[in-house]
Design a protein around this motif. Sequence first.
Motif, PDB file in Angstrom:
ATOM      1  N   ARG A  55      40.239  48.203  28.477  1.00 45.82           N
ATOM      2  CA  ARG A  55      39.537  47.240  29.382  1.00 45.82           C
ATOM      3  C   ARG A  55      40.641  45.993  29.567  1.00 45.82           C
ATOM      4  O   ARG A  55      41.469  45.958  28.658  1.00 45.82           O
ATOM      5  CB  ARG A  55      38.291  46.595  28.848  1.00 45.82           C
ATOM      6  N   ILE A  56      40.459  45.416  30.666  1.00 43.18           N
ATOM      7  CA  ILE A  56      41.665  44.421  31.218  1.00 43.18           C
ATOM      8  C   ILE A  56      40.847  43.121  31.307  1.00 43.18           C
ATOM      9  O   ILE A  56      39.954  42.993  31.943  1.00 43.18           O
ATOM     10  CB  ILE A  56      42.306  44.735  32.392  1.00 43.18           C
ATOM     11  N   LEU A  57      41.366  42.125  30.531  1.00 47.64           N
ATOM     12  CA  LEU A  57      40.837  40.904  30.569  1.00 47.64           C
ATOM     13  C   LEU A  57      41.808  39.989  31.396  1.00 47.64           C
ATOM     14  O   LEU A  57      43.180  40.099  31.222  1.00 47.64           O
ATOM     15  CB  LEU A  57      40.869  40.192  29.010  1.00 47.64           C
ATOM     16  N   ILE A  58      41.369  39.216  32.394  1.00 44.28           N
ATOM     17  CA  ILE A  58      42.043  38.838  33.226  1.00 44.28           C
ATOM     18  C   ILE A  58      41.745  37.039  33.200  1.00 44.28           C
ATOM     19  O   ILE A  58      40.810  36.663  33.583  1.00 44.28           O
ATOM     20  CB  ILE A  58      42.074  39.384  34.863  1.00 44.28           C
ATOM     21  N   TYR A  59      42.883  36.279  33.337  1.00 42.40           N
ATOM     22  CA  TYR A  59      42.597  35.086  33.240  1.00 42.40           C
ATOM     23  C   TYR A  59      43.514  34.396  34.606  1.00 42.40           C
ATOM     24  O   TYR A  59      44.620  34.812  34.915  1.00 42.40           O
ATOM     25  CB  TYR A  59      43.307  34.154  32.097  1.00 42.40           C
ATOM     26  N   ARG A  60      42.725  33.691  35.251  1.00 37.72           N
ATOM     27  CA  ARG A  60      43.390  32.993  36.569  1.00 37.72           C
ATOM     28  C   ARG A  60      43.128  31.577  36.349  1.00 37.72           C
ATOM     29  O   ARG A  60      42.616  30.934  36.791  1.00 37.72           O
ATOM     30  CB  ARG A  60      42.735  33.226  37.821  1.00 37.72           C
ATOM     31  N   PHE A  61      44.079  30.886  35.449  1.00 33.87           N
ATOM     32  CA  PHE A  61      44.268  29.567  34.972  1.00 33.87           C
ATOM     33  C   PHE A  61      44.765  28.626  36.324  1.00 33.87           C
ATOM     34  O   PHE A  61      44.287  27.420  36.342  1.00 33.87           O
ATOM     35  CB  PHE A  61      45.302  29.330  34.168  1.00 33.87           C
ATOM     36  N   GLY A  62      45.152  29.155  37.351  1.00 27.71           N
ATOM     37  CA  GLY A  62      45.319  28.342  38.678  1.00 27.71           C
ATOM     38  C   GLY A  62      44.135  27.784  39.128  1.00 27.71           C
ATOM     39  O   GLY A  62      43.939  26.810  39.873  1.00 27.71           O
ATOM     40  N   LEU A  63      43.126  28.399  38.964  1.00 23.97           N
ATOM     41  CA  LEU A  63      41.680  28.141  39.464  1.00 23.97           C
ATOM     42  C   LEU A  63      40.852  27.398  38.462  1.00 23.97           C
ATOM     43  O   LEU A  63      39.786  26.705  39.068  1.00 23.97           O
ATOM     44  CB  LEU A  63      40.965  29.548  39.628  1.00 23.97           C
ATOM     45  N   TRP A  64      41.318  27.009  37.399  1.00 25.70           N
ATOM     46  CA  TRP A  64      40.552  26.191  36.490  1.00 25.70           C
ATOM     47  C   TRP A  64      40.773  24.739  36.852  1.00 25.70           C
ATOM     48  O   TRP A  64      41.650  24.126  37.367  1.00 25.70           O
ATOM     49  CB  TRP A  64      41.256  26.293  35.298  1.00 25.70           C
ATOM     50  N   LEU A 101      43.747  48.324  38.794  1.00 27.44           N
ATOM     51  CA  LEU A 101      43.887  46.973  38.962  1.00 27.44           C
ATOM     52  C   LEU A 101      43.352  46.514  40.217  1.00 27.44           C
ATOM     53  O   LEU A 101      42.906  47.221  41.197  1.00 27.44           O
ATOM     54  CB  LEU A 101      45.475  46.713  39.147  1.00 27.44           C
ATOM     55  N   PRO A 102      43.052  45.168  40.153  1.00 31.57           N
ATOM     56  CA  PRO A 102      42.305  44.579  41.399  1.00 31.57           C
ATOM     57  C   PRO A 102      43.407  44.694  42.459  1.00 31.57           C
ATOM     58  O   PRO A 102      44.769  44.584  42.212  1.00 31.57           O
ATOM     59  CB  PRO A 102      42.145  43.342  40.991  1.00 31.57           C
ATOM     60  N   LYS A 103      43.021  44.546  43.880  1.00 36.80           N
ATOM     61  CA  LYS A 103      44.051  44.455  45.138  1.00 36.80           C
ATOM     62  C   LYS A 103      44.973  43.230  44.803  1.00 36.80           C
ATOM     63  O   LYS A 103      45.971  43.556  45.169  1.00 36.80           O
ATOM     64  CB  LYS A 103      43.094  44.242  46.180  1.00 36.80           C
ATOM     65  N   ARG A 104      44.842  42.189  44.356  1.00 38.92           N
ATOM     66  CA  ARG A 104      45.385  41.148  44.370  1.00 38.92           C
ATOM     67  C   ARG A 104      46.751  41.437  43.373  1.00 38.92           C
ATOM     68  O   ARG A 104      47.762  40.811  43.582  1.00 38.92           O
ATOM     69  CB  ARG A 104      44.814  39.897  43.867  1.00 38.92           C
ATOM     70  N   TYR A 105      46.732  42.535  42.631  1.00 39.14           N
ATOM     71  CA  TYR A 105      47.978  42.880  41.931  1.00 39.14           C
ATOM     72  C   TYR A 105      48.489  44.245  42.198  1.00 39.14           C
ATOM     73  O   TYR A 105      48.757  44.980  41.556  1.00 39.14           O
ATOM     74  CB  TYR A 105      47.630  42.759  40.403  1.00 39.14           C
ATOM     75  N   ASP A 147      41.540  51.283  32.263  1.00 34.74           N
ATOM     76  CA  ASP A 147      42.941  51.591  32.573  1.00 34.74           C
ATOM     77  C   ASP A 147      43.155  53.107  32.091  1.00 34.74           C
ATOM     78  O   ASP A 147      42.413  53.748  31.694  1.00 34.74           O
ATOM     79  CB  ASP A 147      44.081  50.874  32.394  1.00 34.74           C
ATOM     80  N   GLN A 148      44.587  53.550  32.584  1.00 39.47           N
ATOM     81  CA  GLN A 148      44.776  55.018  32.176  1.00 39.47           C
ATOM     82  C   GLN A 148      44.606  55.297  30.804  1.00 39.47           C
ATOM     83  O   GLN A 148      44.585  56.620  30.280  1.00 39.47           O
ATOM     84  CB  GLN A 148      45.962  55.472  32.930  1.00 39.47           C
ATOM     85  N   HIS A 149      44.733  54.536  29.839  1.00 39.92           N
ATOM     86  CA  HIS A 149      45.009  54.303  28.603  1.00 39.92           C
ATOM     87  C   HIS A 149      43.441  54.240  27.821  1.00 39.92           C
ATOM     88  O   HIS A 149      43.536  54.197  26.594  1.00 39.92           O
ATOM     89  CB  HIS A 149      46.081  53.452  27.891  1.00 39.92           C
ATOM     90  N   GLY A 150      42.590  53.595  28.658  1.00 31.41           N
ATOM     91  CA  GLY A 150      41.362  53.509  27.956  1.00 31.41           C
ATOM     92  C   GLY A 150      41.021  52.007  27.725  1.00 31.41           C
ATOM     93  O   GLY A 150      40.015  51.756  27.169  1.00 31.41           O
TER      94      GLY A 150
END
Length: 342
Positions: free
Chosen positions: A171-180, A299-303, A166-169
């Motif tokens: 990395r972005i860790l993304i969890y999508r728990f609804g898919l679990w 960010l991903p398109k979904r966000y 991101d703009q501050h350096g």
Amino acid sequence: MVAYMCNGKQHFAWDWYHLAPFSFRSGAQFHTWSRAERSPSMTTGSGSRTMPTIEHKLNITEEEVPEHIRRLAQEQGECPSSKDKVIEQFRNYILEHNECQPHRNDARYLEKFLRARYWKIENSYKLLCSYYKFREQNKSFYEKVRPLDLRHVGQSDILTVTPYRDQHGHRILIYRFGLWRPNRVTVDDIFRATIILQELGSLEPISQIVGGVGIFDLKDLGLEHILHLSPSVAQKMIALLVTSMPIRTSALHIVNQNWLFNAAFKIFKPFLNAAMRERLYIHGSDMTSLHKHINPEHLPKRYGGLHEDYSYTLWLDMLKEQCSGNSIQKDMEQLGFIFDQA
């Protein structure tokens, strides 16, 4: 505010590790600037923002650290002229106290613990001991784990890390728990997959300095998920993201939460320290609130962003194709992970 010496001069910096009131924030109403957020954005010379580089590659050399991140490191207490001396003091401190026995004590390894705690030896030692305590209590997350066998976790799209920053350096860790789907992917496999990402991230000097950020996407979170979120699971997750890994989580963002969020949060809340509560932001479905913290172009398109989704499996491909026999694989093998030779 704390003082430190560098190049014979006294400098002052905020003690961000301890400075945080007891609260958590609604992202739509509050904003607290972290130290990393005060660093210069990733921009061109003309001041216009540029799209982040898309590459599944670890930035493991000091030469890859941009100048503005180097300045941030010095604001956090890292002094090039005295760094080796502090690392040696840390090494001696470990030997003197003998509460934990790290499997390595070389400068490159110890440096990431010092960076994670702003070069404060006592706090860095506490982190080191917490890290080895977690490893001892959760040996099955490390020993004889084959990272390449976790492809099913990636194919479920439960978690990933962005191949850009991101703009501050961060990395972005993304969890999508609804898919679990708990009947297909175990809780332990989610922990193993997370640990692999955390351990790889901790090898990057940029990430050692700025930390990372997390997005918990709770869309479609259901009772089948809540039933698997025991206090023990919550404690382990917080240990990984907050207290026991040599890489800081600068912020956690909750998006798309539903009525079940309150039940889940009650499980996690007792394990959040005051500093992490201050860095927890609740956004709901309001992506403009999230954009106050992470620019849409990162960010991903979904966000509401510009990027496609990038699967966790692409990082496994990177491990297989780029790291065979090199220092990254050797570092991971020393932790107990197994990489079968082709």
